[in-house]
Design a protein around this motif. Structure first.
Motif, PDB file in Angstrom:
ATOM      1  N   ALA A  85      33.612  -4.772  11.924  1.00  0.00           N
ATOM      2  CA  ALA A  85      34.640  -5.780  11.641  1.00  0.00           C
ATOM      3  C   ALA A  85      36.028  -5.294  12.041  1.00  0.00           C
ATOM      4  CB  ALA A  85      34.614  -6.161  10.161  1.00  0.00           C
ATOM      5  N   THR A  86      36.217  -3.989  12.104  1.00  0.00           N
ATOM      6  CA  THR A  86      37.532  -3.454  12.460  1.00  0.00           C
ATOM      7  C   THR A  86      37.749  -3.330  13.960  1.00  0.00           C
ATOM      8  OG1 THR A  86      36.819  -1.147  12.379  1.00  0.00           O
ATOM      9  CG2 THR A  86      37.625  -2.128  10.321  1.00  0.00           C
ATOM     10  N   ILE A  87      36.687  -3.447  14.764  1.00  0.00           N
ATOM     11  CA  ILE A  87      36.861  -3.218  16.197  1.00  0.00           C
ATOM     12  C   ILE A  87      36.777  -4.474  17.061  1.00  0.00           C
ATOM     13  CG2 ILE A  87      36.104  -0.827  16.082  1.00  0.00           C
ATOM     14  CD1 ILE A  87      33.405  -1.710  17.206  1.00  0.00           C
ATOM     15  N   PHE A  88      36.338  -5.589  16.498  1.00  0.00           N
ATOM     16  CA  PHE A  88      36.203  -6.799  17.296  1.00  0.00           C
ATOM     17  C   PHE A  88      37.340  -7.772  17.035  1.00  0.00           C
ATOM     18  CE2 PHE A  88      31.775  -5.381  17.637  1.00  0.00           C
ATOM     19  CZ  PHE A  88      31.612  -5.506  19.009  1.00  0.00           C
ATOM     20  N   SER A  89      37.593  -8.594  18.030  1.00  0.00           N
ATOM     21  CA  SER A  89      38.649  -9.606  17.917  1.00  0.00           C
ATOM     22  C   SER A  89      38.201 -10.727  16.983  1.00  0.00           C
ATOM     23  CB  SER A  89      38.964 -10.190  19.295  1.00  0.00           C
ATOM     24  OG  SER A  89      37.860 -10.944  19.763  1.00  0.00           O
ATOM     25  N   SER A  90      39.162 -11.544  16.609  1.00  0.00           N
ATOM     26  CA  SER A  90      38.862 -12.645  15.695  1.00  0.00           C
ATOM     27  C   SER A  90      37.859 -13.633  16.299  1.00  0.00           C
ATOM     28  CB  SER A  90      40.150 -13.372  15.303  1.00  0.00           C
ATOM     29  OG  SER A  90      40.783 -13.897  16.459  1.00  0.00           O
ATOM     30  N   GLY A  94      33.839 -13.078  13.208  1.00  0.00           N
ATOM     31  CA  GLY A  94      33.200 -14.000  12.263  1.00  0.00           C
ATOM     32  C   GLY A  94      31.701 -13.785  12.184  1.00  0.00           C
ATOM     33  N   GLY A  95      31.072 -13.455  13.317  1.00  0.00           N
ATOM     34  CA  GLY A  95      29.638 -13.170  13.324  1.00  0.00           C
ATOM     35  C   GLY A  95      29.297 -11.937  12.514  1.00  0.00           C
ATOM     36  N   VAL A  96      30.187 -10.962  12.548  1.00  0.00           N
ATOM     37  CA  VAL A  96      29.977  -9.736  11.761  1.00  0.00           C
ATOM     38  C   VAL A  96      30.079 -10.061  10.270  1.00  0.00           C
ATOM     39  CG1 VAL A  96      30.843  -7.414  11.270  1.00  0.00           C
ATOM     40  CG2 VAL A  96      30.848  -8.276  13.630  1.00  0.00           C
ATOM     41  N   PHE A  97      31.111 -10.830   9.889  1.00  0.00           N
ATOM     42  CA  PHE A  97      31.266 -11.215   8.479  1.00  0.00           C
ATOM     43  C   PHE A  97      30.096 -12.076   8.013  1.00  0.00           C
ATOM     44  CE2 PHE A  97      36.000 -10.615   9.195  1.00  0.00           C
ATOM     45  CZ  PHE A  97      36.043  -9.410   8.514  1.00  0.00           C
ATOM     46  N   GLU A  98      29.647 -12.960   8.896  1.00  0.00           N
ATOM     47  CA  GLU A  98      28.506 -13.813   8.550  1.00  0.00           C
ATOM     48  C   GLU A  98      27.254 -12.959   8.325  1.00  0.00           C
ATOM     49  OE1 GLU A  98      25.999 -17.563  10.416  1.00  0.00           O
ATOM     50  OE2 GLU A  98      27.840 -16.919  11.408  1.00  0.00           O
ATOM     51  N   ALA A  99      27.040 -11.983   9.190  1.00  0.00           N
ATOM     52  CA  ALA A  99      25.891 -11.083   9.023  1.00  0.00           C
ATOM     53  C   ALA A  99      25.986 -10.337   7.692  1.00  0.00           C
ATOM     54  CB  ALA A  99      25.820 -10.102  10.187  1.00  0.00           C
ATOM     55  N   ALA A 100      27.179  -9.841   7.368  1.00  0.00           N
ATOM     56  CA  ALA A 100      27.367  -9.126   6.100  1.00  0.00           C
ATOM     57  C   ALA A 100      27.075 -10.044   4.910  1.00  0.00           C
ATOM     58  CB  ALA A 100      28.788  -8.574   6.011  1.00  0.00           C
ATOM     59  N   PRO A 117      25.242 -13.175  18.944  1.00  0.00           N
ATOM     60  CA  PRO A 117      26.404 -13.452  19.802  1.00  0.00           C
ATOM     61  C   PRO A 117      27.368 -12.259  19.888  1.00  0.00           C
ATOM     62  CG  PRO A 117      26.076 -15.241  18.237  1.00  0.00           C
ATOM     63  CD  PRO A 117      25.141 -14.140  17.856  1.00  0.00           C
ATOM     64  N   VAL A 118      27.484 -11.505  18.813  1.00  0.00           N
ATOM     65  CA  VAL A 118      28.346 -10.316  18.820  1.00  0.00           C
ATOM     66  C   VAL A 118      27.768  -9.282  19.784  1.00  0.00           C
ATOM     67  CG1 VAL A 118      29.385  -8.495  17.407  1.00  0.00           C
ATOM     68  CG2 VAL A 118      29.026 -10.778  16.431  1.00  0.00           C
ATOM     69  N   MET A 119      26.445  -9.149  19.787  1.00  0.00           N
ATOM     70  CA  MET A 119      25.792  -8.206  20.686  1.00  0.00           C
ATOM     71  C   MET A 119      26.004  -8.621  22.147  1.00  0.00           C
ATOM     72  SD  MET A 119      21.954  -6.528  20.491  1.00  0.00           S
ATOM     73  CE  MET A 119      21.444  -7.818  19.434  1.00  0.00           C
ATOM     74  N   ARG A 120      25.899  -9.910  22.420  1.00  0.00           N
ATOM     75  CA  ARG A 120      26.151 -10.391  23.798  1.00  0.00           C
ATOM     76  C   ARG A 120      27.594 -10.097  24.205  1.00  0.00           C
ATOM     77  NH1 ARG A 120      22.400 -14.290  22.212  1.00  0.00           N
ATOM     78  NH2 ARG A 120      23.960 -15.719  21.399  1.00  0.00           N
ATOM     79  N   VAL A 125      31.647  -6.791  27.270  1.00  0.00           N
ATOM     80  CA  VAL A 125      32.786  -5.867  27.253  1.00  0.00           C
ATOM     81  C   VAL A 125      32.389  -4.541  27.889  1.00  0.00           C
ATOM     82  CG1 VAL A 125      34.295  -4.509  25.750  1.00  0.00           C
ATOM     83  CG2 VAL A 125      33.923  -6.936  25.281  1.00  0.00           C
ATOM     84  N   LEU A 126      31.247  -3.996  27.511  1.00  0.00           N
ATOM     85  CA  LEU A 126      30.800  -2.726  28.072  1.00  0.00           C
ATOM     86  C   LEU A 126      30.543  -2.833  29.573  1.00  0.00           C
ATOM     87  CD1 LEU A 126      28.424  -1.481  25.224  1.00  0.00           C
ATOM     88  CD2 LEU A 126      30.720  -0.638  25.790  1.00  0.00           C
ATOM     89  N   ALA A 127      30.016  -3.976  30.014  1.00  0.00           N
ATOM     90  CA  ALA A 127      29.783  -4.190  31.444  1.00  0.00           C
ATOM     91  C   ALA A 127      31.110  -4.226  32.201  1.00  0.00           C
ATOM     92  CB  ALA A 127      28.995  -5.469  31.671  1.00  0.00           C
ATOM     93  N   ARG A 128      32.121  -4.906  31.625  1.00  0.00           N
ATOM     94  CA  ARG A 128      33.437  -4.958  32.273  1.00  0.00           C
ATOM     95  C   ARG A 128      34.061  -3.571  32.349  1.00  0.00           C
ATOM     96  NH1 ARG A 128      36.062  -8.911  28.751  1.00  0.00           N
ATOM     97  NH2 ARG A 128      34.281 -10.248  28.519  1.00  0.00           N
ATOM     98  N   LEU A 129      33.903  -2.804  31.289  1.00  0.00           N
ATOM     99  CA  LEU A 129      34.465  -1.457  31.279  1.00  0.00           C
ATOM    100  C   LEU A 129      33.791  -0.542  32.301  1.00  0.00           C
ATOM    101  CD1 LEU A 129      34.929  -0.865  27.448  1.00  0.00           C
ATOM    102  CD2 LEU A 129      36.727  -1.224  29.157  1.00  0.00           C
ATOM    103  N   SER A 130      32.510  -0.754  32.524  1.00  0.00           N
ATOM    104  CA  SER A 130      31.801   0.078  33.494  1.00  0.00           C
ATOM    105  C   SER A 130      31.923  -0.465  34.915  1.00  0.00           C
ATOM    106  CB  SER A 130      30.328   0.209  33.107  1.00  0.00           C
ATOM    107  OG  SER A 130      29.672  -1.034  33.276  1.00  0.00           O
TER     108      SER A 130
END
Length: 144
Positions: A85-90, A94-100, A117-120, A125-130
């Motif tokens: 929850a501390t590393i993702f944008s708004s 919400g998906g992280v909070f919903e999972a919790a 959806p958070v995993m996608r 993001v990881l693909a863009r960074l690489s």
């Protein structure tokens, strides 16, 4: 209310920790009581790249499949989700909070659904960074 599942030929599902494989024809199952059910296609393999979201997802799926581990795993899952929850944008937090929220209610399948959806997003993001474009559905393409 019964859960209706239509299984493809040779499709696997896990019901209360028991792996069930369909025969070579399409079948429909009605599950008339409360059970922990997940399709094999929604499960991560242990060999998947251990990204932060996939680690949380894997812990939740373990709690879903193995009820005997829940007491130990739930605090670890809650800690992982708090970190996420501390590393993702708004836009996706919400998906992280919903999972919790679903974890606190004991509904592990819905927690997994909320994290997909958070995993996608994490994969994109990881693909863009690489420097690579992410597959349209990397979750399904990798079997992870």
């Amino acid at each position: 209310m019964a859960l209706r599942l239509t299984l493809k030929p040779n499709e696997r599902i896990v019901v209360n920790g028991c792996v069930i494989r369909n025969a070579n024809r399409r079948q429909m199952l009605l599950i008339e009581s409360t059970a922990d059910v997940i399709r094999a296609e929604d499960l991560l393999d242990e060999e998947c790249e251990p990204t932060p979201v996939k680690q949380a997802y894997f812990l939740i799926q373990t709690a879903l499949i193995r009820a005997d581990t829940r007491e130990t795993l739930v605090p670890v899952i809650q800690e992982k989700l708090a970190d996420l929850a501390t590393i993702f944008s708004s836009a996706v937090v919400g998906g992280v909070f919903e999972a919790a929220n679903w974890i606190s209610q004991g509904d592990y399948y819905k927690a997994l659904s909320a994290l997909r959806p958070v995993m996608r997003h994490e994969e994109e993001v990881l693909a863009r960074l690489s420097g690579h474009a992410a597959p349209v559905s990397a979750f399904e393409d990798e079997g992870c």
